[in-house]
Design an enzyme around this catalytic site. Sequence first.
Site, PDB file in Angstrom:
ATOM      1  N   ILE A   1      -2.307 -16.494  21.412  1.00  0.00           N
ATOM      2  CA  ILE A   1      -3.342 -17.346  20.794  1.00  0.00           C
ATOM      3  C   ILE A   1      -2.745 -18.709  20.449  1.00  0.00           C
ATOM      4  O   ILE A   1      -1.757 -18.780  19.729  1.00  0.00           O
ATOM      5  CB  ILE A   1      -3.890 -16.703  19.497  1.00  0.00           C
TER       6      ILE A   1
ATOM      7  N   GLU B   1       5.749   1.293  17.631  1.00  0.00           N
ATOM      8  CA  GLU B   1       7.122   1.743  17.909  1.00  0.00           C
ATOM      9  C   GLU B   1       7.292   3.157  17.360  1.00  0.00           C
ATOM     10  O   GLU B   1       6.520   3.596  16.493  1.00  0.00           O
ATOM     11  CB  GLU B   1       8.126   0.854  17.168  1.00  0.00           C
TER      12      GLU B   1
ATOM     13  N   ALA C   1      19.440 -15.051  31.616  1.00  0.00           N
ATOM     14  CA  ALA C   1      20.501 -14.245  30.993  1.00  0.00           C
ATOM     15  C   ALA C   1      19.919 -12.948  30.447  1.00  0.00           C
ATOM     16  O   ALA C   1      18.842 -12.954  29.840  1.00  0.00           O
ATOM     17  CB  ALA C   1      21.158 -15.030  29.861  1.00  0.00           C
TER      18      ALA C   1
ATOM     19  N   LYS D   1       5.245 -13.639  10.162  1.00  0.00           N
ATOM     20  CA  LYS D   1       4.273 -14.572  10.746  1.00  0.00           C
ATOM     21  C   LYS D   1       3.604 -15.403   9.646  1.00  0.00           C
ATOM     22  O   LYS D   1       3.351 -16.601   9.817  1.00  0.00           O
ATOM     23  CB  LYS D   1       3.232 -13.804  11.555  1.00  0.00           C
TER      24      LYS D   1
ATOM     25  N   LYS E   1       9.897 -14.731  16.008  1.00  0.00           N
ATOM     26  CA  LYS E   1       9.338 -14.892  14.646  1.00  0.00           C
ATOM     27  C   LYS E   1      10.355 -14.538  13.572  1.00  0.00           C
ATOM     28  O   LYS E   1      10.433 -15.179  12.530  1.00  0.00           O
ATOM     29  CB  LYS E   1       8.066 -14.058  14.468  1.00  0.00           C
TER      30      LYS E   1
ATOM     31  N   ASP F   1       6.319  -7.391   9.782  1.00  0.00           N
ATOM     32  CA  ASP F   1       6.047  -8.253  10.936  1.00  0.00           C
ATOM     33  C   ASP F   1       4.995  -9.314  10.561  1.00  0.00           C
ATOM     34  O   ASP F   1       5.183 -10.505  10.811  1.00  0.00           O
ATOM     35  CB  ASP F   1       5.545  -7.384  12.108  1.00  0.00           C
TER      36      ASP F   1
HETATM   37  N1  LIG Z   1       6.605  -8.366  23.285  1.00  0.00           N
HETATM   38  C1  LIG Z   1       5.640  -9.060  22.722  1.00  0.00           C
HETATM   39  O1  LIG Z   1       4.450  -8.752  22.875  1.00  0.00           O
HETATM   40  C2  LIG Z   1       5.983 -10.272  21.895  1.00  0.00           C
HETATM   41  C3  LIG Z   1       4.933 -11.003  21.279  1.00  0.00           C
HETATM   42  C4  LIG Z   1       5.241 -12.141  20.544  1.00  0.00           C
HETATM   43  C5  LIG Z   1       6.565 -12.529  20.401  1.00  0.00           C
HETATM   44  N2  LIG Z   1       7.551 -11.786  20.972  1.00  0.00           N
HETATM   45  C6  LIG Z   1       8.950 -12.218  20.777  1.00  0.00           C
HETATM   46  O2  LIG Z   1       9.526 -12.542  22.036  1.00  0.00           O
HETATM   47  C7  LIG Z   1      10.914 -12.240  21.998  1.00  0.00           C
HETATM   48  C8  LIG Z   1      11.252 -11.301  23.164  1.00  0.00           C
HETATM   49  O3  LIG Z   1      10.537 -10.097  23.001  1.00  0.00           O
HETATM   50  P1  LIG Z   1      10.488  -8.983  24.132  1.00  0.00           P
HETATM   51  O4  LIG Z   1       9.411  -8.044  23.741  1.00  0.00           O
HETATM   52  O5  LIG Z   1      10.444  -9.623  25.489  1.00  0.00           O
HETATM   53  O6  LIG Z   1      11.927  -8.281  23.921  1.00  0.00           O
HETATM   54  P2  LIG Z   1      12.655  -7.258  24.901  1.00  0.00           P
HETATM   55  O7  LIG Z   1      11.685  -6.634  25.846  1.00  0.00           O
HETATM   56  O8  LIG Z   1      13.502  -6.402  24.040  1.00  0.00           O
HETATM   57  O9  LIG Z   1      13.617  -8.205  25.759  1.00  0.00           O
HETATM   58  C9  LIG Z   1      14.790  -8.773  25.256  1.00  0.00           C
HETATM   59  C10 LIG Z   1      15.594  -9.314  26.423  1.00  0.00           C
HETATM   60  O10 LIG Z   1      16.768  -9.943  25.893  1.00  0.00           O
HETATM   61  C11 LIG Z   1      17.902  -9.498  26.612  1.00  0.00           C
HETATM   62  N3  LIG Z   1      19.082  -9.561  25.766  1.00  0.00           N
HETATM   63  C12 LIG Z   1      19.349  -8.859  24.639  1.00  0.00           C
HETATM   64  N4  LIG Z   1      20.527  -9.226  24.106  1.00  0.00           N
HETATM   65  C13 LIG Z   1      21.021 -10.177  24.944  1.00  0.00           C
HETATM   66  C14 LIG Z   1      22.210 -10.944  24.947  1.00  0.00           C
HETATM   67  N5  LIG Z   1      23.121 -10.817  23.991  1.00  0.00           N
HETATM   68  N6  LIG Z   1      22.389 -11.840  25.951  1.00  0.00           N
HETATM   69  C15 LIG Z   1      21.473 -11.979  26.931  1.00  0.00           C
HETATM   70  N7  LIG Z   1      20.308 -11.284  26.968  1.00  0.00           N
HETATM   71  C16 LIG Z   1      20.106 -10.401  25.980  1.00  0.00           C
HETATM   72  C17 LIG Z   1      17.570  -8.090  27.050  1.00  0.00           C
HETATM   73  O11 LIG Z   1      18.378  -7.750  28.163  1.00  0.00           O
HETATM   74  P3  LIG Z   1      18.216  -6.331  28.910  1.00  0.00           P
HETATM   75  O12 LIG Z   1      16.878  -6.396  29.590  1.00  0.00           O
HETATM   76  O13 LIG Z   1      19.343  -6.306  29.862  1.00  0.00           O
HETATM   77  O14 LIG Z   1      18.269  -5.285  27.839  1.00  0.00           O
HETATM   78  C18 LIG Z   1      16.077  -8.240  27.397  1.00  0.00           C
HETATM   79  O15 LIG Z   1      15.928  -8.696  28.715  1.00  0.00           O
HETATM   80  C19 LIG Z   1      11.184 -11.629  20.605  1.00  0.00           C
HETATM   81  O16 LIG Z   1      11.637 -12.652  19.751  1.00  0.00           O
HETATM   82  C20 LIG Z   1       9.822 -11.138  20.182  1.00  0.00           C
HETATM   83  O17 LIG Z   1       9.666 -11.102  18.763  1.00  0.00           O
HETATM   84  C21 LIG Z   1       7.300 -10.672  21.716  1.00  0.00           C
END
Ligand SMILES: NC(=O)c1ccc[n+]([C@@H]2O[C@H](COP(=O)([O-])OP(=O)(O)OC[C@H]3O[C@@H](n4cnc5c(N)ncnc54)[C@H](OP(=O)(O)O)[C@@H]3O)[C@@H](O)[C@H]2O)c1
Length: 425
Positions: free
Chosen positions: A137, A191, A44, A206, A106, A202
């Site tokens: 990790i 960012e 999704a 954690k 998180k 952040d």
């Molecule tokens: N990135 C990292 O390095 C990292 C590390 C540790 C933990 N995390 C955690 O992992 C999670 C994902 O992070 P991310 O970096 O992958 O985020 P991201 O790149 O922003 O991806 C979010 C995804 O969710 C989709 N989405 C948003 N709203 C939605 C909805 N209502 N219904 C269905 N899909 C929806 C988005 O769709 P679209 O693509 O169509 O916009 C996108 O594919 C977060 O909780 C983050 O804190 C991330």
Amino acid sequence: MGQPVRVGILGCGNVGGPLVELLQRRGDDIAARTGLQLEVAAVAVRSASKERGVELPHGVLTTDAAAVVNDPTIDVIVELIGGIEPARSLITQALEARKPVVTGNKELLANFGAELFDNAHLAGVDLLFEAAVAGGIPLIRPLRESLAGERIRRVIGIVNGTTNYILTRMTEEGVSYGDALAEAQSLGYAERDPTADVEGFDAGAKAAIIASIAFGARVVAGDVYHEGISGITEADIAYARRLGYVVKLLAIVESVDNAIGVRVHPAMVPASHPLASVRESYNAVFIEGEAVENLMFYGRGAGGFPTASAVLGDLIDASANLRKGSSATIGTLAVTPIRPIDDAMCEYYLNLEVADRPGVLAAVAGVFGRHEVSIRTMEQEGLGDEARLIFITHVAREADVQATLRDLRDLDVVDRVVSLLRVIS
Ligand SMILES: NC(=O)c1ccc[n+]([C@@H]2O[C@H](COP(=O)([O-])OP(=O)(O)OC[C@H]3O[C@@H](n4cnc5c(N)ncnc54)[C@H](OP(=O)(O)O)[C@@H]3O)[C@@H](O)[C@H]2O)c1
């Protein structure tokens, strides 16, 4: 080999995309090693038209996350959307439907973890979240399983890669905070609005999750005292180095007298401490246990593939448990008092700009003495307008040090309290 485990993935962004790719690349090996055939049944997303960089079979991509959760043919849900809503409702619905859930969220767990863990416990299914702290990790599973019998005293983590990158550049290249931040932004480590990272939010989320798991307690993000790194100067870093320390942003959780201390702030770490050598955007978590003594976990705390690797490990675990009809549990999270920051105990570094005249030292030392803050080392440097006193105290109580600072600011021989940093031993 039995029926495939049908996996519904919510979110296909930085982490979801690499997870799909890993499942495609590693699926046969995972099946050979575990007997589990993990099938990506649905993915999704928010926008159906976005370029994903991963190939998905026709009909797998959808914009209806709720339909994925409610599809009775889907066995396991992976939530990689992030944020509170709709992630919270979707996970709750999945657990109510007795589907195991894997998440890396998180923010959600640091605010609503206890409620979601209760739901998972009631449903008798897994809610796994290795990726939520320190990305790739392995930390949560070792804490929950390998160290289940350990009395953990303290956990100190470098759990934010952005700030560690900035501090590393300031330490190694002598650049200013602003320049190091701009560089981190241009490299994609920070960012455009870096507040969540640089002000410690952040790392605070954690820290709350680590405290919950390490001490089996209900700790939420709002319980965490936090200070960020935006006030750290090149001078602080240079003094720290001269005194044998490195400045790091630390998440510290500790159990003292049946209360839990949980805080995030920059601190001076002795150069000989294993955490001092954690450079660039790497993360590390240092655990101090009663029987096991000291452990350190080190690696990539973020990034698509490292984080997806942690999610994949959880997905395999949740799927294996589902097949066995069992579930992992984090046990009951007890309501435990939070130790206020005022009661925290550590050494402190203080840098004061003072008048260059006789009697200054005695006046300053008198203020320390009045608040029972004892001085371990003192250096005097500079002349005239440049005159400074640099102190490192013995272990002192935070409230006493803050009272000392207030009184020092009132002394007419103290021009300015330049900085105060906590020192980790
Ligand atoms: N990135 C990292 O390095 C990292 C590390 C540790 C933990 N995390 C955690 O992992 C999670 C994902 O992070 P991310 O970096 O992958 O985020 P991201 O790149 O922003 O991806 C979010 C995804 O969710 C989709 N989405 C948003 N709203 C939605 C909805 N209502 N219904 C269905 N899909 C929806 C988005 O769709 P679209 O693509 O169509 O916009 C996108 O594919 C977060 O909780 C983050 O804190 C991330």
